[in-house]
Motif scaffolding. Structure first.
Motif, PDB file in Angstrom:
ATOM      1  N   TRP A   2       0.829  -1.206   0.000  1.00 12.10           N
ATOM      2  CA  TRP A   2       0.000   0.000   0.000  1.00 12.10           C
ATOM      3  C   TRP A   2       0.863   1.255   0.000  1.00 12.10           C
ATOM      4  O   TRP A   2       0.598   2.201  -0.736  1.00 12.10           O
ATOM      5  CB  TRP A   2      -0.924   0.036   1.210  1.00 12.10           C
TER       6      TRP A   2
ATOM      7  N   GLU B 142       2.430   1.862  -3.342  1.00 13.02           N
ATOM      8  CA  GLU B 142       1.431   2.401  -4.278  1.00 13.02           C
ATOM      9  C   GLU B 142       1.180   3.884  -4.026  1.00 13.02           C
ATOM     10  O   GLU B 142       0.863   4.623  -4.954  1.00 13.02           O
ATOM     11  CB  GLU B 142       0.116   1.629  -4.153  1.00 13.02           C
ATOM     12  N   LEU B 143       1.327   4.314  -2.774  1.00 12.01           N
ATOM     13  CA  LEU B 143       1.123   5.720  -2.411  1.00 12.01           C
ATOM     14  C   LEU B 143       2.388   6.559  -2.616  1.00 12.01           C
ATOM     15  O   LEU B 143       2.388   7.759  -2.339  1.00 12.01           O
ATOM     16  CB  LEU B 143       0.651   5.823  -0.961  1.00 12.01           C
TER      17      LEU B 143
ATOM     18  N   GLU C 141      -7.468   2.084   3.960  1.00 12.71           N
ATOM     19  CA  GLU C 141      -8.066   3.408   3.791  1.00 12.71           C
ATOM     20  C   GLU C 141      -7.481   4.406   4.793  1.00 12.71           C
ATOM     21  O   GLU C 141      -7.229   5.571   4.456  1.00 12.71           O
ATOM     22  CB  GLU C 141      -9.587   3.324   3.924  1.00 12.71           C
TER      23      GLU C 141
ATOM     24  N   HIS D 224      -4.464   4.378   6.065  1.00  9.50           N
ATOM     25  CA  HIS D 224      -3.110   4.712   5.599  1.00  9.50           C
ATOM     26  C   HIS D 224      -3.173   5.631   4.377  1.00  9.50           C
ATOM     27  O   HIS D 224      -2.346   6.538   4.246  1.00  9.50           O
ATOM     28  CB  HIS D 224      -2.304   3.447   5.318  1.00  9.50           C
ATOM     29  N   ARG D 225      -4.153   5.401   3.508  1.00  8.31           N
ATOM     30  CA  ARG D 225      -4.328   6.298   2.356  1.00  8.31           C
ATOM     31  C   ARG D 225      -4.613   7.714   2.844  1.00  8.31           C
ATOM     32  O   ARG D 225      -4.006   8.678   2.370  1.00  8.31           O
ATOM     33  CB  ARG D 225      -5.457   5.802   1.444  1.00  8.31           C
ATOM     34  N   GLN D 226      -5.507   7.849   3.812  1.00 10.18           N
ATOM     35  CA  GLN D 226      -5.839   9.177   4.360  1.00 10.18           C
ATOM     36  C   GLN D 226      -4.601   9.843   4.959  1.00 10.18           C
ATOM     37  O   GLN D 226      -4.372  11.026   4.747  1.00 10.18           O
ATOM     38  CB  GLN D 226      -6.942   9.061   5.414  1.00 10.18           C
TER      39      GLN D 226
ATOM     40  N   HIS E 282      -1.342   9.352   4.282  1.00 11.66           N
ATOM     41  CA  HIS E 282      -0.295   9.723   3.332  1.00 11.66           C
ATOM     42  C   HIS E 282      -0.765  10.692   2.256  1.00 11.66           C
ATOM     43  O   HIS E 282       0.020  11.513   1.801  1.00 11.66           O
ATOM     44  CB  HIS E 282       0.360   8.470   2.762  1.00 11.66           C
ATOM     45  N   GLU E 283      -2.017  10.623   1.881  1.00 14.39           N
ATOM     46  CA  GLU E 283      -2.513  11.602   0.910  1.00 14.39           C
ATOM     47  C   GLU E 283      -2.667  12.960   1.574  1.00 14.39           C
ATOM     48  O   GLU E 283      -2.543  13.985   0.947  1.00 14.39           O
ATOM     49  CB  GLU E 283      -3.806  11.133   0.257  1.00 14.39           C
ATOM     50  N   GLY E 284      -2.877  12.964   2.885  1.00 10.81           N
ATOM     51  CA  GLY E 284      -2.954  14.220   3.632  1.00 10.81           C
ATOM     52  C   GLY E 284      -1.609  14.906   3.794  1.00 10.81           C
ATOM     53  O   GLY E 284      -1.534  16.090   4.104  1.00 10.81           O
ATOM     54  N   LYS E 285      -0.513  14.168   3.591  1.00  9.45           N
ATOM     55  CA  LYS E 285       0.837  14.727   3.745  1.00  9.45           C
ATOM     56  C   LYS E 285       1.366  15.354   2.459  1.00  9.45           C
ATOM     57  O   LYS E 285       2.425  15.937   2.445  1.00  9.45           O
ATOM     58  CB  LYS E 285       1.819  13.629   4.188  1.00  9.45           C
ATOM     59  N   ARG E 286       0.623  15.175   1.380  1.00  6.71           N
ATOM     60  CA  ARG E 286       1.105  15.698   0.087  1.00  6.71           C
ATOM     61  C   ARG E 286       0.794  17.148  -0.079  1.00  6.71           C
ATOM     62  O   ARG E 286      -0.046  17.743   0.471  1.00  6.71           O
ATOM     63  CB  ARG E 286       0.468  14.909  -1.058  1.00  6.71           C
TER      64      ARG E 286
END
Length: 160
Positions: A112, A115-116, A150, A152-154, A156-160
């Motif tokens: 995961w 992929e992120l 989900e 972990h997605r939240q 790492h996508e929040g850190k971009r």
């Protein structure tokens, strides 16, 4: 084999992981349960402070060493949202805790994060059985693993 009781405790681990994320931390949560089914200790990650050893599984091992007999520890079960890292697996083994049940595997987490676009950790992802001998391990649980993914997605996508 994963029982309904196991699922109940794993769902709590996912809730704890969500609480960690809401507090700005990495989404991991764990619960220690005695042989008679009593929840003894629960925690979530506290690595946002900068101390990356503040994993809930490590906290459980410390708590168990200070509050349980060796016999009680051997009969207890640790539930966790994600398979142990090598540090936590070693702590579990040194303290002599019993069964481990996890919602998502370290292999899944590595996939995961890749992929992120998250760089790999300095610590290798190893299966628990590569670190501890003679421990019963169960997991992953697909429907709960998707919930952990989900979270972990939240993060790492929040850190971009």
């Amino acid at each position: 084999m994963i029982s309904e009781t196991d699922l109940k405790h794993l769902r709590r681990c996912v809730e704890l992981a969500k609480e960690a994320l809401e507090k700005g931390d990495e989404p991991f949560g764990s619960v220690l349960v005695s042989a008679d089914g009593k929840v003894l200790f629960e925690d979530h990650n506290h690595v946002a402070s900068g101390d990356h050893t503040q994993h809930p599984e490590f906290a459980i091992a410390r708590w168990a060493a200070n509050n349980m007999t060796p016999e009680e520890r051997a009969k207890a079960t640790v539930y966790t949202s994600g398979e142990y890292c090598p540090m936590c697996a070693a702590a579990h083994g040194w303290v002599g805790l019993g069964r481990i049940v996890y919602a998502s595997s370290s292999k899944q987490l590595a996939q995961w994060l890749s992929e992120l676009g998250v760089p790999p950790s300095r610590v290798r992802n190893l299966p628990i059985q590569e670190v501890i001998r003679d421990v019963e391990v169960a997991g992953p649980v697909p429907e709960l693993a998707e919930q952990v993914r989900e979270l972990h997605r939240q993060l790492h996508e929040g850190k971009r």
